[in-house]
Design a protein around this motif. Structure first.
Motif, PDB file in Angstrom:
ATOM      1  N   SER A  77      -3.123  16.032  -0.946  1.00 24.68           N
ATOM      2  CA  SER A  77      -3.137  15.436  -1.790  1.00 24.68           C
ATOM      3  C   SER A  77      -4.076  14.664  -2.913  1.00 24.68           C
ATOM      4  O   SER A  77      -4.796  14.754  -3.659  1.00 24.68           O
ATOM      5  CB  SER A  77      -3.130  14.430  -1.074  1.00 24.68           C
ATOM      6  OG  SER A  77      -1.853  13.661  -0.684  1.00 24.68           O
ATOM      7  N   ASN A  78      -5.294  15.904  -1.262  1.00 27.16           N
ATOM      8  CA  ASN A  78      -6.729  15.844  -2.482  1.00 27.16           C
ATOM      9  C   ASN A  78      -6.685  16.785  -3.753  1.00 27.16           C
ATOM     10  O   ASN A  78      -7.433  16.832  -4.824  1.00 27.16           O
ATOM     11  CB  ASN A  78      -7.857  16.605  -1.927  1.00 27.16           C
ATOM     12  CG  ASN A  78      -8.442  14.975  -0.759  1.00 27.16           C
ATOM     13  OD1 ASN A  78      -7.783  13.884  -0.653  1.00 27.16           O
ATOM     14  ND2 ASN A  78      -8.414  15.733   0.377  1.00 27.16           N
ATOM     15  N   TYR A 173       0.461   7.623 -13.162  1.00 28.35           N
ATOM     16  CA  TYR A 173       0.365   8.119 -12.824  1.00 28.35           C
ATOM     17  C   TYR A 173      -1.308   6.944 -12.606  1.00 28.35           C
ATOM     18  O   TYR A 173      -1.632   6.329 -11.508  1.00 28.35           O
ATOM     19  CB  TYR A 173       0.247   9.418 -11.767  1.00 28.35           C
ATOM     20  CG  TYR A 173      -1.036   9.673 -10.654  1.00 28.35           C
ATOM     21  CD1 TYR A 173      -0.820  10.053  -9.992  1.00 28.35           C
ATOM     22  CD2 TYR A 173      -2.219  10.173 -11.576  1.00 28.35           C
ATOM     23  CE1 TYR A 173      -1.813   9.507  -8.750  1.00 28.35           C
ATOM     24  CE2 TYR A 173      -3.250  10.276 -10.104  1.00 28.35           C
ATOM     25  CZ  TYR A 173      -2.732  10.028  -9.259  1.00 28.35           C
ATOM     26  OH  TYR A 173      -3.707  10.385  -8.109  1.00 28.35           O
ATOM     27  N   TYR A 174      -2.491   7.159 -13.886  1.00 32.02           N
ATOM     28  CA  TYR A 174      -3.621   6.786 -14.092  1.00 32.02           C
ATOM     29  C   TYR A 174      -2.951   5.578 -13.909  1.00 32.02           C
ATOM     30  O   TYR A 174      -4.008   4.702 -14.055  1.00 32.02           O
ATOM     31  CB  TYR A 174      -3.882   7.455 -15.579  1.00 32.02           C
ATOM     32  CG  TYR A 174      -4.742   8.988 -14.705  1.00 32.02           C
ATOM     33  CD1 TYR A 174      -5.866   9.185 -13.739  1.00 32.02           C
ATOM     34  CD2 TYR A 174      -4.360  10.010 -14.756  1.00 32.02           C
ATOM     35  CE1 TYR A 174      -6.736   9.532 -12.547  1.00 32.02           C
ATOM     36  CE2 TYR A 174      -5.066  11.601 -14.639  1.00 32.02           C
ATOM     37  CZ  TYR A 174      -5.528  10.606 -13.720  1.00 32.02           C
ATOM     38  OH  TYR A 174      -6.637  12.284 -12.583  1.00 32.02           O
ATOM     39  N   ALA A 175      -1.491   4.936 -14.388  1.00 35.22           N
ATOM     40  CA  ALA A 175      -1.561   3.539 -14.942  1.00 35.22           C
ATOM     41  C   ALA A 175      -1.782   2.962 -13.144  1.00 35.22           C
ATOM     42  O   ALA A 175      -2.813   1.934 -13.462  1.00 35.22           O
ATOM     43  CB  ALA A 175      -0.557   2.751 -15.621  1.00 35.22           C
ATOM     44  N   ARG A 182      -3.646   4.224  -3.741  1.00 39.01           N
ATOM     45  CA  ARG A 182      -4.063   5.662  -3.161  1.00 39.01           C
ATOM     46  C   ARG A 182      -3.721   5.945  -2.645  1.00 39.01           C
ATOM     47  O   ARG A 182      -3.105   5.263  -1.582  1.00 39.01           O
ATOM     48  CB  ARG A 182      -5.759   4.952  -2.534  1.00 39.01           C
ATOM     49  CG  ARG A 182      -7.320   4.437  -3.659  1.00 39.01           C
ATOM     50  CD  ARG A 182      -7.284   5.382  -4.732  1.00 39.01           C
ATOM     51  NE  ARG A 182      -8.398   5.070  -5.221  1.00 39.01           N
ATOM     52  CZ  ARG A 182      -8.374   3.845  -6.946  1.00 39.01           C
ATOM     53  NH1 ARG A 182      -6.663   4.107  -7.297  1.00 39.01           N
ATOM     54  NH2 ARG A 182      -9.572   3.935  -7.080  1.00 39.01           N
ATOM     55  N   SER A 183      -4.384   6.867  -2.093  1.00 34.46           N
ATOM     56  CA  SER A 183      -2.717   7.391  -1.072  1.00 34.46           C
ATOM     57  C   SER A 183      -2.844   8.030   0.286  1.00 34.46           C
ATOM     58  O   SER A 183      -4.379   7.822   0.494  1.00 34.46           O
ATOM     59  CB  SER A 183      -2.222   9.254  -1.726  1.00 34.46           C
ATOM     60  OG  SER A 183      -1.397   9.962  -0.540  1.00 34.46           O
ATOM     61  N   LEU A 184      -2.032   7.108   0.960  1.00 28.66           N
ATOM     62  CA  LEU A 184      -3.127   6.852   2.021  1.00 28.66           C
ATOM     63  C   LEU A 184      -2.084   8.323   3.424  1.00 28.66           C
ATOM     64  O   LEU A 184      -2.736   8.859   4.623  1.00 28.66           O
ATOM     65  CB  LEU A 184      -2.981   5.682   3.310  1.00 28.66           C
ATOM     66  CG  LEU A 184      -2.424   3.976   3.038  1.00 28.66           C
ATOM     67  CD1 LEU A 184      -1.150   2.993   3.355  1.00 28.66           C
ATOM     68  CD2 LEU A 184      -3.700   4.009   2.216  1.00 28.66           C
ATOM     69  N   GLU A 200       5.443   9.040  -0.915  1.00 28.08           N
ATOM     70  CA  GLU A 200       4.259   7.720  -0.838  1.00 28.08           C
ATOM     71  C   GLU A 200       4.230   7.696  -2.591  1.00 28.08           C
ATOM     72  O   GLU A 200       3.913   6.181  -3.010  1.00 28.08           O
ATOM     73  CB  GLU A 200       3.114   8.279  -0.486  1.00 28.08           C
ATOM     74  CG  GLU A 200       2.075   6.845  -0.601  1.00 28.08           C
ATOM     75  CD  GLU A 200       0.708   7.591   0.144  1.00 28.08           C
ATOM     76  OE1 GLU A 200       0.187   6.076   0.392  1.00 28.08           O
ATOM     77  OE2 GLU A 200       0.775   8.427   0.870  1.00 28.08           O
ATOM     78  N   LEU A 201       3.977   9.083  -2.840  1.00 28.63           N
ATOM     79  CA  LEU A 201       3.673   8.891  -4.764  1.00 28.63           C
ATOM     80  C   LEU A 201       4.880   8.386  -5.471  1.00 28.63           C
ATOM     81  O   LEU A 201       4.302   7.415  -6.670  1.00 28.63           O
ATOM     82  CB  LEU A 201       3.434  10.281  -5.986  1.00 28.63           C
ATOM     83  CG  LEU A 201       3.267  10.308  -6.704  1.00 28.63           C
ATOM     84  CD1 LEU A 201       2.339   9.191  -7.267  1.00 28.63           C
ATOM     85  CD2 LEU A 201       2.873  11.982  -6.992  1.00 28.63           C
ATOM     86  N   CYS A 202       5.568   8.553  -5.443  1.00 30.02           N
ATOM     87  CA  CYS A 202       7.336   7.698  -6.050  1.00 30.02           C
ATOM     88  C   CYS A 202       6.865   6.648  -5.811  1.00 30.02           C
ATOM     89  O   CYS A 202       7.771   6.095  -6.428  1.00 30.02           O
ATOM     90  CB  CYS A 202       8.418   8.887  -5.231  1.00 30.02           C
ATOM     91  SG  CYS A 202       8.529  10.329  -5.856  1.00 30.02           S
TER      92      CYS A 202
END
Length: 348
Positions: A77-78, A173-175, A182-184, A200-202
């Motif tokens: 993720s990073n 994504y930036y919106a 924030r991804s956990l 999670e992103l989806c």
């Protein structure tokens, strides 16, 4: 955001895998007028990943520019976040270091994203290529990123895709990021096998009202190395990947029910628990009379391990599930307020 395609490869000790991956990218047939680039994120590698990639790409006469950036903080993720920030185009192909993109991948990705402005993530179909002949149980019941992701091309009802080969709309994504997402999940970190960051992103983008889509024309080969074919590795993969359950299940429940009501959450969670128990008990019972070394025995054992691991998670992660549901509910309110200030789709 400028229309175009940025291919982002996040690599950890990928020197042996990169030559074929880069070779397939160099063979992309991209028509004139489509801008594209390639970015490699070296995620704290301890081998010569960056040097090899630079030398390998120099062999090709590609129209795509090539950059290497270094992310010292471990975790997929990073690495992806750095890749997203570096990308200059709106459509980002998340190409793993073992994904071999078909020659029309960039062009199809660009066209589909252009035609569907509400699409935040677009998935393709991975086709497995094994370094050595896989065990029959793995070929029959693979958990790796591959195969169709929906019955047909179009919107994905489950709102989730595997990350390999997916195309992300950077502006979307930036919106959601600026609205508070924030991804956990750190996702894969060095030699660890934790996952789930792609789902999670989806889910986060779906909460904001964006579409998650699939197109079967987007095809890539997913190269599975021999070390990922062992029984020990597969069991470890199942158990470590299960850690994402406590984060993803609250997203899933909120998206399915569209309700922040706690009773609705507990009811849905309870139904899911009993569904898995009802599947596990007869399966475990049948397994006791099987030949444990047979193909059927191995496949059934894999299914039992997956179900048992999930059932345990309902108990071990119950507190985290409640906490994360509160987090997801609060996140949706932020997204509705900042992305759709005149619309509130939350029911109570």
């Amino acid at each position: 955001m400028k229309a175009g395609v940025s291919i982002v490869i996040c690599a950890y000790n990928a020197a042996k895998r990169l030559p074929c991956t880069l070779g397939h990218i160099a063979e992309q047939q991209v028509r004139e007028g489509i801008d594209w680039e390639l970015i490699l994120v070296d995620n704290a590698s301890t081998d010569n990943t960056a040097q090899l990639a630079r030398e390998e790409w120099s062999k090709y006469n590609s129209s795509a520019s090539f950059r290497i950036v270094y992310q010292p903080i471990p975790g997929l993720s990073n690495a992806r976040e750095m890749g997203f920030a570096t990308a200059q185009y709106d459509y980002i192909i998340m190409c793993d270091d073992d994904n071999w993109l078909k020659e029309d991948y960039v062009e199809i990705a660009f066209d589909v994203m252009q035609q569907n402005p509400r699409c935040a993530v677009l998935g393709g179909m991975g086709i497995f290529v094994y370094e050595t002949t896989p065990p029959s149980w793995l070929a029959a019941y693979s958990l790796y990123a591959g195969g169709p992701q929906a019955p047909q091309s179009g919107k994905v009802a489950t709102n989730r895709l595997y990350g390999a080969g997916s195309i992300l709309r950077k502006s979307a994504y930036y919106a959601v990021y600026e609205a508070g997402f924030r991804s956990l999940l750190a996702d894969r970190m060095a030699a660890q096998l934790t996952s789930g960051g792609d789902h999670e992103l989806c889910y986060g983008l779906a909460l904001a009202g964006y579409e998650i889509r699939y197109d079967k024309r987007l095809q890539f080969q997913h190269f599975i190395t021999s070390d990922r074919l062992s029984w020990q590795y597969y069991q470890r993969y199942i158990k470590e990947s299960a850690k994402c359950f406590e984060v993803l299940e609250p997203y899933k429940i909120l998206l399915e029910t569209n309700s922040s009501n706690r009773f609705t959450f507990y009811r849905k969670l309870g139904r899911s628990f009993f569904y898995h128990v009802k599947r596990y008990i007869p399966l475990w019972w049948r397994y006791q009379s099987m030949d444990k070394k047979s193909e059927e025995g191995k496949i059934t054992q894999v299914q039992c391990i997956i179900l048992k691991t999930r059932i345990k998670s309902y108990f071990s992660s119950f507190g985290a599930l409640q906490e994360n549901f509160s987090h997801v509910v609060a996140l949706r309110k932020k997204l509705n307020r900042k992305i759709h200030p005149k619309k509130n789709t939350m029911s109570f």
